[in-house]
Design an enzyme around this catalytic site. Sequence first.
Site, PDB file in Angstrom:
ATOM      1  N   CYS A 165      10.776  20.874  33.957  1.00 18.89           N
ATOM      2  CA  CYS A 165      10.223  20.624  35.299  1.00 18.89           C
ATOM      3  C   CYS A 165       8.694  20.749  35.353  1.00 18.89           C
ATOM      4  CB  CYS A 165      10.850  21.537  36.335  1.00 18.89           C
ATOM      5  SG  CYS A 165      12.471  22.128  35.913  1.00 18.89           S
ATOM      6  N   ARG A 185      15.837  28.505  25.073  1.00 15.75           N
ATOM      7  CA  ARG A 185      16.190  29.597  25.994  1.00 15.75           C
ATOM      8  C   ARG A 185      16.697  30.776  25.189  1.00 15.75           C
ATOM      9  NH1 ARG A 185      19.199  25.956  30.653  1.00 15.75           N
ATOM     10  NH2 ARG A 185      17.359  24.684  31.069  1.00 15.75           N
ATOM     11  N   GLN A 195      18.690  18.154  26.818  1.00 12.70           N
ATOM     12  CA  GLN A 195      19.295  17.749  28.084  1.00 12.70           C
ATOM     13  C   GLN A 195      18.980  16.294  28.374  1.00 12.70           C
ATOM     14  OE1 GLN A 195      17.697  20.412  31.056  1.00 12.70           O
ATOM     15  NE2 GLN A 195      19.559  21.621  31.022  1.00 12.70           N
ATOM     16  N   ASP A 210      17.670  15.151  30.938  1.00 14.38           N
ATOM     17  CA  ASP A 210      17.022  15.669  32.133  1.00 14.38           C
ATOM     18  C   ASP A 210      16.313  14.555  32.899  1.00 14.38           C
ATOM     19  OD1 ASP A 210      16.301  17.629  33.850  1.00 14.38           O
ATOM     20  OD2 ASP A 210      14.891  18.636  32.511  1.00 14.38           O
ATOM     21  N   HIS A 263      13.773  13.970  36.754  1.00 13.77           N
ATOM     22  CA  HIS A 263      13.206  14.456  38.016  1.00 13.77           C
ATOM     23  C   HIS A 263      12.883  13.248  38.877  1.00 13.77           C
ATOM     24  CE1 HIS A 263      12.702  17.852  35.291  1.00 13.77           C
ATOM     25  NE2 HIS A 263      12.838  18.597  36.384  1.00 13.77           N
ATOM     26  N   LYS A 303      21.807  23.974  44.471  1.00 15.03           N
ATOM     27  CA  LYS A 303      22.211  22.984  43.469  1.00 15.03           C
ATOM     28  C   LYS A 303      23.694  22.677  43.541  1.00 15.03           C
ATOM     29  CE  LYS A 303      22.776  26.502  39.923  1.00 15.03           C
ATOM     30  NZ  LYS A 303      22.833  26.769  38.523  1.00 15.03           N
ATOM     31  N   HIS A 308      15.913  17.611  40.797  1.00 10.81           N
ATOM     32  CA  HIS A 308      16.126  17.828  39.366  1.00 10.81           C
ATOM     33  C   HIS A 308      17.571  17.428  39.092  1.00 10.81           C
ATOM     34  CE1 HIS A 308      12.875  21.077  39.289  1.00 10.81           C
ATOM     35  NE2 HIS A 308      13.157  20.972  40.561  1.00 10.81           N
TER      36      HIS A 308
HETATM   37 ZN   LIG Z   1      13.791  20.424  36.559  1.00 16.28          ZN
END
Ligand SMILES: [Zn+2]
Length: 566
Positions: free
Chosen positions: A258, A287, A305, A307, A309, A389, A435
């Site tokens: 992010c 992580r 991921q 991922d 946005h 979320k 996200h």
């Molecule tokens: Zn994010």
Amino acid sequence: MRIMQLDVNSIDFEPTEPEIKVHESTEKKKVSVKNALVLFTSIEKNDTEALASKAVKDAVEFAGKNKMTTIVLYPYAHLSSNLEEPQRSMNLYQYMVKEAQKSKLKIIAAPFGWTKALSLDIKGHPLAELSRNYSATAKVEKVQKGARKLDTSIVKKSDFAGLPETDHRIIGERLNLFSFQEVSPGMVYWHPNGNILLKELMSYIRQMNSDYGYEEIATPAFANIVLWHVSGHIDHYRENMYVINTDNDELALKPMNCPSTMLVYKSRKWSYRDMPIRFSDFDKLYRNEISGALSGLFRVRELTQDDAHVFVATDEQAEQELISILEMVKKLYGKFNLEYKAKLSTMPDSHLGDEKLWEKATNALKTALKKNGMEFEIKEKEGAFYGPKIDFDIKDSIGREWQCATIQLDYQLPQRFGLEYTGEDGKQHTPIVIHRVIYGSLERFIGVLTEHVQGKFPTWLAPVQVRVITISEHANKYAEGVYKKIRKDGIRAELDISDKTLDYKIREAQNQKIPYMLILGKKEVEGEKISVRSRSGKQKMGVTLDEFLSSIKSEISERKNEQLIT
Ligand SMILES: [Zn+2]
């Protein structure tokens, strides 16, 4: 970091005037404290937050053991000749104060950067005066003393003996998909077969992303710690982050994409006409999961991921985007016949931003779920620290649920990063960001999928799609020709012209869960045909190679779940 720790009957100090340009604001007022542990602190070059936390922790423990209730932090430059530059020194000092305030003790902090009048009355017991030295170099020396040559004992794969046959780790070993090595706990070594799964799954979502108007970005794995202060991760996620100390700075490996995506957005000007802006990425994330929580591919420390946005201008746009993201989830999970459960997580205790925005965001997620006809349950207080979320959980082979897709609506990060776009009114506004991940962690998704299909991946995903097998050596030359032709057409194929028996060859291909075997003997050579055998055991004779190729190619390109040739 050097600390002189004093157990005092009393300490009095009074800031008289700023000593250096960098200083905290304070009142010129005398402060008197009785019965306290005083920490005179010199912050040195290369000191880190980790060291500062350790120093505070030691002092709090000492105070606890000796039944003391007050700690006085006192910046004191005279203990070291290797001082940190003032700004960073003040930041670290303030960090220590904040850390100390997390304890149950009363914390008093003398202001940084001031000349102070000082008087002390130190107690008379042996531990009343202690000097402590915290240094970042101790760890480095230990590593340098380690082995320089490859010690065979470190080349050790994790042992999965005793796990059930249905576990993805057992299937992964049998199909040669991946391994875990003890030198990288919680991180995956993808073998060629497993790497194909990763690449094919990515290529599927990449195509879907492109259909839905996403553009792909890539950003660095490291960023200066200041980025994580702005994003709030340091306050809310620090225990899961890998922080790395270099000569001049502290860097963190990114646990999420992010903040760096916010920087890409911020690098140019946007208008409301550009919205929604959809950035996807596939960077690796890091992580620091506790070792007890690691569980094969389900929970790892290095993950990939799918991922993305999405930046939107209005609540209506946000709702529309949420609806299409949920549609993507439905399509993708439908593709794999995966059963999933939607869960809506609400505001956690540790959160950013005001509660009205949280409520608005939570309602927007609810509306999108309802409009997609998706049932959901509520997980109280389990939202991310910046927004509520929706999670989608999928079951593994023994019924445990794993969170895969996640969608979060966030009004906070765009504000913290000062993101803007020019509105219809010509003025600057703050966008809202969504996200979203659909697979979630690709590692976890592959684990869940491997168990779901028990290694029998659909043809488009199967690491090896076809194995060409000969009945006798008469067919070897013909088989080589067939093999070359299908490889040339982009099919992942293998050739088995060994002199093992046909039964043995078939069994081997079946154990590897290879979707198709092409079985070639005298009859096939003479008729210039092939026999196709599917992994379920069905066989079709007298097929031309072109028929087979056109059929398998459409099976692959349409990413079909069922086998076409049976
Ligand atoms: Zn994010």
